[in-house]
Design an enzyme around this catalytic site. Sequence first.
Site, PDB file in Angstrom:
ATOM      1  N   ASN A  10      38.818  41.945  45.871  1.00 34.16           N
ATOM      2  CA  ASN A  10      39.056  43.367  45.629  1.00 34.16           C
ATOM      3  C   ASN A  10      37.717  44.079  45.722  1.00 34.16           C
ATOM      4  O   ASN A  10      36.901  43.983  44.816  1.00 34.16           O
ATOM      5  CB  ASN A  10      39.691  43.552  44.240  1.00 34.16           C
ATOM      6  CG  ASN A  10      39.873  45.014  43.869  1.00 34.16           C
ATOM      7  OD1 ASN A  10      39.685  45.900  44.700  1.00 34.16           O
ATOM      8  ND2 ASN A  10      40.231  45.268  42.616  1.00 34.16           N
ATOM      9  N   HIS A  95      46.171  47.813  38.564  1.00 36.93           N
ATOM     10  CA  HIS A  95      44.833  47.349  38.178  1.00 36.93           C
ATOM     11  C   HIS A  95      44.364  48.134  36.944  1.00 36.93           C
ATOM     12  O   HIS A  95      44.653  49.328  36.820  1.00 36.93           O
ATOM     13  CB  HIS A  95      43.861  47.551  39.350  1.00 36.93           C
ATOM     14  CG  HIS A  95      42.565  46.838  39.125  1.00 36.93           C
ATOM     15  ND1 HIS A  95      41.579  47.357  38.332  1.00 36.93           N
ATOM     16  CD2 HIS A  95      42.126  45.640  39.561  1.00 36.93           C
ATOM     17  CE1 HIS A  95      40.564  46.497  38.295  1.00 36.93           C
ATOM     18  NE2 HIS A  95      40.877  45.442  39.042  1.00 36.93           N
ATOM     19  N   GLU A 167      44.413  39.666  34.384  1.00 40.03           N
ATOM     20  CA  GLU A 167      43.028  40.139  34.333  1.00 40.03           C
ATOM     21  C   GLU A 167      42.769  40.744  32.949  1.00 40.03           C
ATOM     22  O   GLU A 167      43.037  41.942  32.740  1.00 40.03           O
ATOM     23  CB  GLU A 167      42.784  41.228  35.389  1.00 40.03           C
ATOM     24  CG  GLU A 167      42.869  40.759  36.814  1.00 40.03           C
ATOM     25  CD  GLU A 167      42.028  41.624  37.752  1.00 40.03           C
ATOM     26  OE1 GLU A 167      41.240  41.056  38.502  1.00 40.03           O
ATOM     27  OE2 GLU A 167      42.166  42.856  37.721  1.00 40.03           O
ATOM     28  N   GLY A 236      36.384  40.523  42.001  1.00 41.86           N
ATOM     29  CA  GLY A 236      35.867  41.873  42.214  1.00 41.86           C
ATOM     30  C   GLY A 236      34.456  41.820  42.757  1.00 41.86           C
ATOM     31  O   GLY A 236      34.219  41.575  43.938  1.00 41.86           O
TER      32      GLY A 236
END
Length: 263
Positions: A10, A95, A167, A236
């Site tokens: 991401n 997210h 997450e 990330g």
Amino acid sequence: MSGKILLVGNWKMHLNVSQASLLVQRLHERTRTHRNLEIVLAPTMLTLQPLSLQIDRRKFRLAAQNAYPKDEGPFTGEVSFTMLRDLVHYAIVGHSERRKFFHDDLPMVRDKVKAAVRNEITPILCVGETQHERREGLTRRVLHDQVTTALQNLTAREVMEVVVAYEPVWAISTFQGEYARPDDVAECMRYIRHQITQLYGEHVAQAVRVIYGGSVDGSTVRGYLELPECDGALVGHESINPYHFAAIIDAAYRMQVSQAHEA
Ligand code: 13P
């Protein structure tokens, strides 16, 4: 773990078109021999189209970081899942940065999941508790609410295709970036599958892929991938550097090779 390890980069709001192109070129060079992994890149919206022409599709797939749930209409500044349907395999939905900075609430996340599925795009549904919620002992309640609401409008068959990314917000580098112990991650992943079992049955829950995200790097990724509950990682910060992302891919590949030898 069932099937290929899924590794998603991401890139968030990093890398312009030429930087992204260079990254993919370097990543490709460094991962030539790494087979049987599913590697997904989630660049900015602007970069999806040029990257789709550049990538080796046997090696990489694309994901959108977000899209709007209506198919078309007067929604200035938005891009719909319909517009992305031939461009991406996946879309990240829910997210924590979107939940926090753009106020994507539970119904919005639910509608985005539905819109993705309606357009034959696999949602990567992100769920996870904040540090405050964790300290208050609310982790399970948060996961319950996020998972059950997001999947509400899907059929059992559609749910089987969904990827859930656990997450924990406190583990993401954007926020505190604390190390999440694999044991704790495994417990939350079991709980997520338990919720899906309650709603759709064991068969569906086992088909759903559950991946981990939060400060994953080349040295920690294996600890998560070795969990029987874990099907991959959502990366990330370390995914915007080709050498670092390649190190993560390499660690996953080595683990897969060593497990194949043991079997
Ligand atoms: P970091 O790997 O930078 O902690 O980000 C995780 C994430 O938010 C991926 O979606």
